[in-house]
Design a protein around this motif. Sequence first.
Motif, PDB file in Angstrom:
ATOM      1  N   THR A 168     -27.075 -18.890   9.145  1.00 47.13           N
ATOM      2  CA  THR A 168     -27.038 -20.133   8.380  1.00 47.13           C
ATOM      3  C   THR A 168     -27.200 -21.340   9.292  1.00 47.13           C
ATOM      4  O   THR A 168     -28.019 -22.237   9.025  1.00 47.13           O
ATOM      5  CB  THR A 168     -25.703 -20.243   7.615  1.00 47.13           C
ATOM      6  OG1 THR A 168     -25.642 -19.210   6.627  1.00 47.13           O
ATOM      7  CG2 THR A 168     -25.561 -21.601   6.940  1.00 47.13           C
ATOM      8  N   LEU A 169     -26.420 -21.378  10.351  1.00 44.57           N
ATOM      9  CA  LEU A 169     -26.477 -22.497  11.296  1.00 44.57           C
ATOM     10  C   LEU A 169     -27.874 -22.674  11.860  1.00 44.57           C
ATOM     11  O   LEU A 169     -28.440 -23.782  11.848  1.00 44.57           O
ATOM     12  CB  LEU A 169     -25.470 -22.262  12.418  1.00 44.57           C
ATOM     13  CG  LEU A 169     -25.548 -23.206  13.619  1.00 44.57           C
ATOM     14  CD1 LEU A 169     -25.230 -24.626  13.202  1.00 44.57           C
ATOM     15  CD2 LEU A 169     -24.593 -22.752  14.722  1.00 44.57           C
ATOM     16  N   HIS A 170     -28.461 -21.589  12.355  1.00 43.84           N
ATOM     17  CA  HIS A 170     -29.762 -21.710  13.010  1.00 43.84           C
ATOM     18  C   HIS A 170     -30.872 -22.040  12.020  1.00 43.84           C
ATOM     19  O   HIS A 170     -31.811 -22.774  12.368  1.00 43.84           O
ATOM     20  CB  HIS A 170     -30.081 -20.421  13.766  1.00 43.84           C
ATOM     21  CG  HIS A 170     -29.270 -20.256  15.014  1.00 43.84           C
ATOM     22  ND1 HIS A 170     -29.369 -21.115  16.074  1.00 43.84           N
ATOM     23  CD2 HIS A 170     -28.317 -19.344  15.347  1.00 43.84           C
ATOM     24  CE1 HIS A 170     -28.535 -20.740  17.020  1.00 43.84           C
ATOM     25  NE2 HIS A 170     -27.883 -19.676  16.601  1.00 43.84           N
ATOM     26  N   HIS A 171     -30.785 -21.512  10.797  1.00 44.19           N
ATOM     27  CA  HIS A 171     -31.809 -21.838   9.804  1.00 44.19           C
ATOM     28  C   HIS A 171     -31.744 -23.316   9.422  1.00 44.19           C
ATOM     29  O   HIS A 171     -32.782 -23.977   9.303  1.00 44.19           O
ATOM     30  CB  HIS A 171     -31.628 -20.964   8.565  1.00 44.19           C
ATOM     31  CG  HIS A 171     -32.629 -21.271   7.482  1.00 44.19           C
ATOM     32  ND1 HIS A 171     -33.981 -21.040   7.627  1.00 44.19           N
ATOM     33  CD2 HIS A 171     -32.467 -21.805   6.237  1.00 44.19           C
ATOM     34  CE1 HIS A 171     -34.613 -21.408   6.520  1.00 44.19           C
ATOM     35  NE2 HIS A 171     -33.726 -21.878   5.669  1.00 44.19           N
ATOM     36  N   ARG A 176     -37.710 -23.865  12.172  1.00 43.41           N
ATOM     37  CA  ARG A 176     -39.005 -23.391  12.689  1.00 43.41           C
ATOM     38  C   ARG A 176     -38.840 -22.056  13.413  1.00 43.41           C
ATOM     39  O   ARG A 176     -39.658 -21.151  13.269  1.00 43.41           O
ATOM     40  CB  ARG A 176     -39.608 -24.430  13.636  1.00 43.41           C
ATOM     41  CG  ARG A 176     -40.928 -23.974  14.259  1.00 43.41           C
ATOM     42  CD  ARG A 176     -41.535 -25.047  15.138  1.00 43.41           C
ATOM     43  NE  ARG A 176     -41.930 -26.210  14.370  1.00 43.41           N
ATOM     44  CZ  ARG A 176     -42.504 -27.292  14.909  1.00 43.41           C
ATOM     45  NH1 ARG A 176     -42.722 -27.337  16.213  1.00 43.41           N
ATOM     46  NH2 ARG A 176     -42.843 -28.316  14.142  1.00 43.41           N
ATOM     47  N   GLU A 177     -37.781 -21.941  14.219  1.00 46.12           N
ATOM     48  CA  GLU A 177     -37.533 -20.699  14.954  1.00 46.12           C
ATOM     49  C   GLU A 177     -36.824 -19.660  14.097  1.00 46.12           C
ATOM     50  O   GLU A 177     -36.885 -18.464  14.384  1.00 46.12           O
ATOM     51  CB  GLU A 177     -36.692 -20.991  16.205  1.00 46.12           C
ATOM     52  CG  GLU A 177     -37.441 -21.676  17.330  1.00 46.12           C
ATOM     53  CD  GLU A 177     -37.740 -23.133  17.039  1.00 46.12           C
ATOM     54  OE1 GLU A 177     -36.995 -23.727  16.221  1.00 46.12           O
ATOM     55  OE2 GLU A 177     -38.694 -23.680  17.607  1.00 46.12           O
ATOM     56  N   PHE A 178     -36.114 -20.102  13.063  1.00 46.58           N
ATOM     57  CA  PHE A 178     -35.376 -19.191  12.175  1.00 46.58           C
ATOM     58  C   PHE A 178     -35.764 -19.470  10.724  1.00 46.58           C
ATOM     59  O   PHE A 178     -34.946 -19.924   9.925  1.00 46.58           O
ATOM     60  CB  PHE A 178     -33.865 -19.376  12.366  1.00 46.58           C
ATOM     61  CG  PHE A 178     -33.359 -18.962  13.714  1.00 46.58           C
ATOM     62  CD1 PHE A 178     -32.859 -17.688  13.929  1.00 46.58           C
ATOM     63  CD2 PHE A 178     -33.399 -19.841  14.791  1.00 46.58           C
ATOM     64  CE1 PHE A 178     -32.401 -17.297  15.184  1.00 46.58           C
ATOM     65  CE2 PHE A 178     -32.942 -19.468  16.041  1.00 46.58           C
ATOM     66  CZ  PHE A 178     -32.449 -18.185  16.242  1.00 46.58           C
ATOM     67  N   PRO A 179     -37.030 -19.186  10.361  1.00 45.06           N
ATOM     68  CA  PRO A 179     -37.482 -19.439   8.987  1.00 45.06           C
ATOM     69  C   PRO A 179     -36.842 -18.463   8.006  1.00 45.06           C
ATOM     70  O   PRO A 179     -36.184 -17.493   8.392  1.00 45.06           O
ATOM     71  CB  PRO A 179     -38.990 -19.222   9.072  1.00 45.06           C
ATOM     72  CG  PRO A 179     -39.164 -18.250  10.192  1.00 45.06           C
ATOM     73  CD  PRO A 179     -38.088 -18.594  11.194  1.00 45.06           C
ATOM     74  N   GLU A 180     -37.057 -18.714   6.733  1.00 41.02           N
ATOM     75  CA  GLU A 180     -36.420 -17.914   5.692  1.00 41.02           C
ATOM     76  C   GLU A 180     -36.725 -16.430   5.838  1.00 41.02           C
ATOM     77  O   GLU A 180     -35.819 -15.598   5.754  1.00 41.02           O
ATOM     78  CB  GLU A 180     -36.882 -18.405   4.315  1.00 41.02           C
ATOM     79  CG  GLU A 180     -36.291 -17.645   3.155  1.00 41.02           C
ATOM     80  CD  GLU A 180     -36.697 -18.216   1.815  1.00 41.02           C
ATOM     81  OE1 GLU A 180     -36.930 -17.417   0.874  1.00 41.02           O
ATOM     82  OE2 GLU A 180     -36.775 -19.447   1.696  1.00 41.02           O
ATOM     83  N   ILE A 183     -34.621 -14.854   8.732  1.00 43.43           N
ATOM     84  CA  ILE A 183     -33.200 -14.598   8.536  1.00 43.43           C
ATOM     85  C   ILE A 183     -32.977 -13.518   7.480  1.00 43.43           C
ATOM     86  O   ILE A 183     -32.016 -12.756   7.564  1.00 43.43           O
ATOM     87  CB  ILE A 183     -32.414 -15.889   8.213  1.00 43.43           C
ATOM     88  CG1 ILE A 183     -32.859 -16.530   6.895  1.00 43.43           C
ATOM     89  CG2 ILE A 183     -32.521 -16.883   9.353  1.00 43.43           C
ATOM     90  CD1 ILE A 183     -31.976 -17.710   6.472  1.00 43.43           C
ATOM     91  N   ARG A 184     -33.870 -13.419   6.500  1.00 47.01           N
ATOM     92  CA  ARG A 184     -33.779 -12.295   5.543  1.00 47.01           C
ATOM     93  C   ARG A 184     -33.963 -10.967   6.281  1.00 47.01           C
ATOM     94  O   ARG A 184     -33.207 -10.016   6.083  1.00 47.01           O
ATOM     95  CB  ARG A 184     -34.838 -12.430   4.450  1.00 47.01           C
ATOM     96  CG  ARG A 184     -34.577 -13.495   3.393  1.00 47.01           C
ATOM     97  CD  ARG A 184     -35.673 -13.436   2.340  1.00 47.01           C
ATOM     98  NE  ARG A 184     -35.595 -14.497   1.383  1.00 47.01           N
ATOM     99  CZ  ARG A 184     -34.848 -14.478   0.277  1.00 47.01           C
ATOM    100  NH1 ARG A 184     -34.107 -13.411   0.015  1.00 47.01           N
ATOM    101  NH2 ARG A 184     -34.850 -15.501  -0.560  1.00 47.01           N
ATOM    102  N   GLY A 185     -34.996 -10.908   7.122  1.00 44.21           N
ATOM    103  CA  GLY A 185     -35.261  -9.686   7.861  1.00 44.21           C
ATOM    104  C   GLY A 185     -34.142  -9.350   8.835  1.00 44.21           C
ATOM    105  O   GLY A 185     -33.778  -8.178   8.992  1.00 44.21           O
ATOM    106  N   SER A 186     -33.586 -10.374   9.474  1.00 45.48           N
ATOM    107  CA  SER A 186     -32.481 -10.142  10.414  1.00 45.48           C
ATOM    108  C   SER A 186     -31.265  -9.583   9.691  1.00 45.48           C
ATOM    109  O   SER A 186     -30.580  -8.687  10.211  1.00 45.48           O
ATOM    110  CB  SER A 186     -32.117 -11.450  11.116  1.00 45.48           C
ATOM    111  OG  SER A 186     -33.174 -11.907  11.925  1.00 45.48           O
ATOM    112  N   LEU A 187     -30.989 -10.097   8.507  1.00 44.30           N
ATOM    113  CA  LEU A 187     -29.849  -9.599   7.740  1.00 44.30           C
ATOM    114  C   LEU A 187     -30.064  -8.138   7.354  1.00 44.30           C
ATOM    115  O   LEU A 187     -29.153  -7.310   7.489  1.00 44.30           O
ATOM    116  CB  LEU A 187     -29.643 -10.456   6.491  1.00 44.30           C
ATOM    117  CG  LEU A 187     -28.491 -10.023   5.569  1.00 44.30           C
ATOM    118  CD1 LEU A 187     -27.158 -10.030   6.312  1.00 44.30           C
ATOM    119  CD2 LEU A 187     -28.417 -10.949   4.344  1.00 44.30           C
TER     120      LEU A 187
END
Length: 201
Positions: A168-171, A176-180, A183-187
Amino acid sequence: MARTADHEARRRQVAEALMRTVAERGLARTTLADVADEAGVSVGLVQRYFRAKSDLLRFGVEHMYRRAEERFHAIDTGGTFHDRLYRFTETLLPLDDERRLELTVWLEFLPTTLTDPEMARLHQDTTRALVDAITHGFEDAVRDGDLPEGTDPRGEATRLVAFVDGLTLHHLVTAREFPEEEIRGSLRTYLDRLRTAPGSP
C-alpha cells in the motif's frame, strides 16, 4: 429515532468531508473551516458534533475503518481457501478511488498515533482485530489441510498484514515502480508461497 439518524447522517457527512479534505490538503493543513466548507455546512455545525479537531479526526478514522469492515463482510466466500484469502487481503490495497482516498488519509493519520494515545489505541485495536481474523483463518486452513503442518498462524498473519501495508505504502508513494498489476501479482506470489513454505515471509 429519526432525529438520531439525522445526527448520525450529519456526522458521516462531516467525516467524509474530512477524508476528502485531508487527502487533498494533508492533515496538518486541514482546518475545521476547510472541512465545513467541503461538507457544505457551517463551522458551527461541525463544532456542534465535534468539540475539537482531535475529536473529528478520531471519528474520521473510525468511519474509515467501518467502511473497510463493510467491504470485508461483502466478500465472496466461495472457492478455495487461497481464493478467499486473496479476495480478503486484496480489499486492503488502494485499487480503486474509494480505497485510494481512504488509504491516503490513513498514511496522514499514522503519525498521530505516535503522540495521541487515543489514536494509538484505535489503530492498535483495529490492527489487532485484523491480525486476529487472519490468524483464525490460518488456523482453520492448517486444520483442513489448506496450509502445511508447521505453519505458524499468528506469525504468518502478522507478516501478511505488514506485507500488504508495504504494498500500500509503495503504491501510493511510488506508483510508477509499484503499479497496480505489480502489487496484485506480488500479493498472489506471497500467498502462493504459503502453500509450501510454512513460517516463511
